[in-house]
Design an enzyme around this catalytic site. Structure first.
Site, PDB file in Angstrom:
ATOM      1  N   MET A  37      40.950  17.823  20.951  1.00  0.00           N
ATOM      2  CA  MET A  37      40.075  17.767  21.154  1.00  0.00           C
ATOM      3  C   MET A  37      39.840  17.205  22.786  1.00  0.00           C
ATOM      4  O   MET A  37      39.392  15.806  22.726  1.00  0.00           O
ATOM      5  CB  MET A  37      39.723  16.145  20.591  1.00  0.00           C
ATOM      6  CG  MET A  37      39.824  16.275  18.816  1.00  0.00           C
ATOM      7  SD  MET A  37      39.315  15.669  18.021  1.00  0.00           S
ATOM      8  CE  MET A  37      41.955  15.099  17.944  1.00  0.00           C
ATOM      9  N   ASP A  82      41.602  17.917   7.690  1.00  0.00           N
ATOM     10  CA  ASP A  82      41.168  16.866   8.487  1.00  0.00           C
ATOM     11  C   ASP A  82      39.872  15.817   8.928  1.00  0.00           C
ATOM     12  O   ASP A  82      39.179  16.601   9.387  1.00  0.00           O
ATOM     13  CB  ASP A  82      41.631  17.546  10.179  1.00  0.00           C
ATOM     14  CG  ASP A  82      41.785  15.742  11.238  1.00  0.00           C
ATOM     15  OD1 ASP A  82      42.213  17.049  12.051  1.00  0.00           O
ATOM     16  OD2 ASP A  82      41.145  14.920  10.508  1.00  0.00           O
ATOM     17  N   GLY A  83      39.900  14.610   8.015  1.00  0.00           N
ATOM     18  CA  GLY A  83      38.657  13.982   7.953  1.00  0.00           C
ATOM     19  C   GLY A  83      38.542  13.367   7.095  1.00  0.00           C
ATOM     20  O   GLY A  83      37.928  14.207   5.862  1.00  0.00           O
ATOM     21  N   GLY A  84      38.605  12.081   6.293  1.00  0.00           N
ATOM     22  CA  GLY A  84      38.103  11.401   5.435  1.00  0.00           C
ATOM     23  C   GLY A  84      38.775  11.827   4.053  1.00  0.00           C
ATOM     24  O   GLY A  84      38.556  11.618   3.409  1.00  0.00           O
ATOM     25  N   GLY A 106      36.504  12.666  16.054  1.00  0.00           N
ATOM     26  CA  GLY A 106      36.672  11.744  17.671  1.00  0.00           C
ATOM     27  C   GLY A 106      37.284  10.436  16.792  1.00  0.00           C
ATOM     28  O   GLY A 106      37.275   9.488  17.749  1.00  0.00           O
ATOM     29  N   PHE A 107      36.910  10.415  15.775  1.00  0.00           N
ATOM     30  CA  PHE A 107      37.496   8.996  15.113  1.00  0.00           C
ATOM     31  C   PHE A 107      38.101   8.815  13.861  1.00  0.00           C
ATOM     32  O   PHE A 107      37.290  10.245  13.030  1.00  0.00           O
ATOM     33  CB  PHE A 107      35.940   8.086  14.944  1.00  0.00           C
ATOM     34  CG  PHE A 107      35.534   7.329  16.138  1.00  0.00           C
ATOM     35  CD1 PHE A 107      34.353   8.603  16.961  1.00  0.00           C
ATOM     36  CD2 PHE A 107      35.892   6.452  17.256  1.00  0.00           C
ATOM     37  CE1 PHE A 107      33.973   8.095  18.369  1.00  0.00           C
ATOM     38  CE2 PHE A 107      35.157   6.911  18.396  1.00  0.00           C
ATOM     39  CZ  PHE A 107      34.333   6.793  18.753  1.00  0.00           C
ATOM     40  N   GLY A 108      38.534   8.160  13.909  1.00  0.00           N
ATOM     41  CA  GLY A 108      39.376   7.724  11.822  1.00  0.00           C
ATOM     42  C   GLY A 108      38.444   7.305  11.331  1.00  0.00           C
ATOM     43  O   GLY A 108      37.162   6.752  11.619  1.00  0.00           O
ATOM     44  N   MET A 111      38.045  20.943  10.370  1.00  0.00           N
ATOM     45  CA  MET A 111      37.314  19.904   9.928  1.00  0.00           C
ATOM     46  C   MET A 111      36.560  18.677   9.036  1.00  0.00           C
ATOM     47  O   MET A 111      35.601  19.681   9.293  1.00  0.00           O
ATOM     48  CB  MET A 111      36.985  18.614  11.330  1.00  0.00           C
ATOM     49  CG  MET A 111      37.869  19.047  12.923  1.00  0.00           C
ATOM     50  SD  MET A 111      39.047  18.196  12.372  1.00  0.00           S
ATOM     51  CE  MET A 111      38.576  16.672  13.102  1.00  0.00           C
ATOM     52  N   ASP A 136      46.340  12.583  17.261  1.00  0.00           N
ATOM     53  CA  ASP A 136      45.250  13.263  17.541  1.00  0.00           C
ATOM     54  C   ASP A 136      45.107  13.239  19.485  1.00  0.00           C
ATOM     55  O   ASP A 136      44.954  11.875  19.760  1.00  0.00           O
ATOM     56  CB  ASP A 136      43.781  12.571  16.977  1.00  0.00           C
ATOM     57  CG  ASP A 136      43.822  13.036  15.320  1.00  0.00           C
ATOM     58  OD1 ASP A 136      43.955  12.535  14.735  1.00  0.00           O
ATOM     59  OD2 ASP A 136      43.861  14.341  15.601  1.00  0.00           O
TER      60      ASP A 136
HETATM   61  C1  DX5 Z   1      39.217  12.978  14.284  1.00  0.00           C
HETATM   62  C2  DX5 Z   1      41.026  13.231  13.677  1.00  0.00           C
HETATM   63  C3  DX5 Z   1      41.136  12.786  12.354  1.00  0.00           C
HETATM   64  C4  DX5 Z   1      41.094  11.668  11.897  1.00  0.00           C
HETATM   65  C5  DX5 Z   1      41.663  11.954  10.565  1.00  0.00           C
HETATM   66  O1  DX5 Z   1      39.066  13.301  15.308  1.00  0.00           O
HETATM   67  O2  DX5 Z   1      40.979  14.689  13.892  1.00  0.00           O
HETATM   68  O3  DX5 Z   1      42.672  13.188  12.494  1.00  0.00           O
HETATM   69  O4  DX5 Z   1      42.065  10.913  12.947  1.00  0.00           O
HETATM   70  O5  DX5 Z   1      41.806  10.215  10.416  1.00  0.00           O
HETATM   71  P1  DX5 Z   1      41.317   9.614   8.952  1.00  0.00           P
HETATM   72  O6  DX5 Z   1      42.154  10.219   7.954  1.00  0.00           O
HETATM   73  O7  DX5 Z   1      41.308   8.585   8.955  1.00  0.00           O
HETATM   74  O8  DX5 Z   1      39.460  10.408   8.826  1.00  0.00           O
HETATM   75 ZN    ZN Z   2      42.897  15.470  13.539  1.00  0.00          ZN
END
Ligand code: DX5
Ligand code: ZN
Length: 219
Positions: free
Chosen positions: A69, A176-178, A143-145, A138, A36
């Site tokens: 990003m 991708d995400g959650g 922006g964040f995990g 997405m 990322d």
């Molecule tokens: C968020 C990233 C994702 C994120 C996924 O902007 O693109 O790849 O790191 O992390 P998790 O699985 O913790 O949501």
């Molecule tokens: Zn990602």
């Protein structure tokens, strides 16, 4: 039916030993590495860039699934290609000319991905589907995990899958995400064949990466 692949996001890894973490992921059955890249402008977070990617490439033979990003993105595509990105995924909102950016990535002989934020409709990319290798859906705002999965994006995957079958196209659908052990099955049933996961892989089951990757794959 495509084989389900796992692309762990190193955003959730220990940044003080990213090389070791990538080696661990390879040993534990990851199919590729999701990197990322965030610039603090397109998204309110800043991570790593080409020099770190170049250094990390020495740690593994796995593909680098690089999620840019960043904006503007077009003028930096060469840098990520030179650094060793194998899949370069960009956001339509981050380029003035998506067609030009897609062609540039293809000219560099890299796989090209286009990423849709949760609120972006698939209409934006339909006319490019025959040119791209991967659509990244997405399921969180970038922006964040560690954010909560947004199930409303599943209908986008279903619609995309339908268009893919109608047009007989073969791009990968990556979500991708959650992603976690509860929602990964519905994501696969909707049509995703590549699961990105950071928090679930690195933090679940006391950080037992091998077990977590196997659990995601077994759904
Ligand atoms: C968020 C990233 C994702 C994120 C996924 O902007 O693109 O790849 O790191 O992390 P998790 O699985 O913790 O949501
Ligand atoms: Zn990602």
């Amino acid at each position: 039916m495509k084989k389900i692949k796992i692309s762990p996001s190193i955003l959730s890894a220990d940044f003080s030993q990213l090389g070791e973490e990538i080696k661990r992921l390879e040993k534990c059955g990851a199919d590729m590495i999701h990197v990322d890249v965030m610039d603090g402008h397109f998204v309110p977070n800043l991570t790593i860039g080409p020099p770190v990617i170049k250094a990390l490439k020495k740690s593994t033979s796995m593909l680098f699934d690089v999620h840019l990003m960043i904006s503007p993105v077009h003028k930096y595509i060469d840098d990520y290609s030179d650094a060793g990105a194998d899949i370069i995924t960009i956001h339509p909102e981050a380029t003035d000319d998506l067609d030009l950016s897609i062609s540039k990535i293809k000219r560099l002989k890299k796989k090209v991905g286009v990423s849709l934020n949760p609120e972006t409709k698939i209409d934006v990319i339909i006319k490019y589907l025959d040119k791209i290798d991967l659509v990244l859906i997405m399921s969180v705002n970038p922006g964040f995990g560690g954010q909560k999965f947004m199930p409303e994006v599943l209908s986008k995957i279903k619609d995309l899958k339908k268009i893919q079958e109608e047009k007989k196209l073969d791009f990968d659908i990556e979500i991708d995400g959650g992603i976690n052990f509860e929602n990964c099955k519905t994501a696969i049933e909707a049509g995703a064949n590549i699961l990105v996961s950071g928090t679930t892989i690195f933090k679940s089951n006391n950080g037992d990466i091998k077990k977590n990757i196997e659990l995601l794959k077994s759904k």
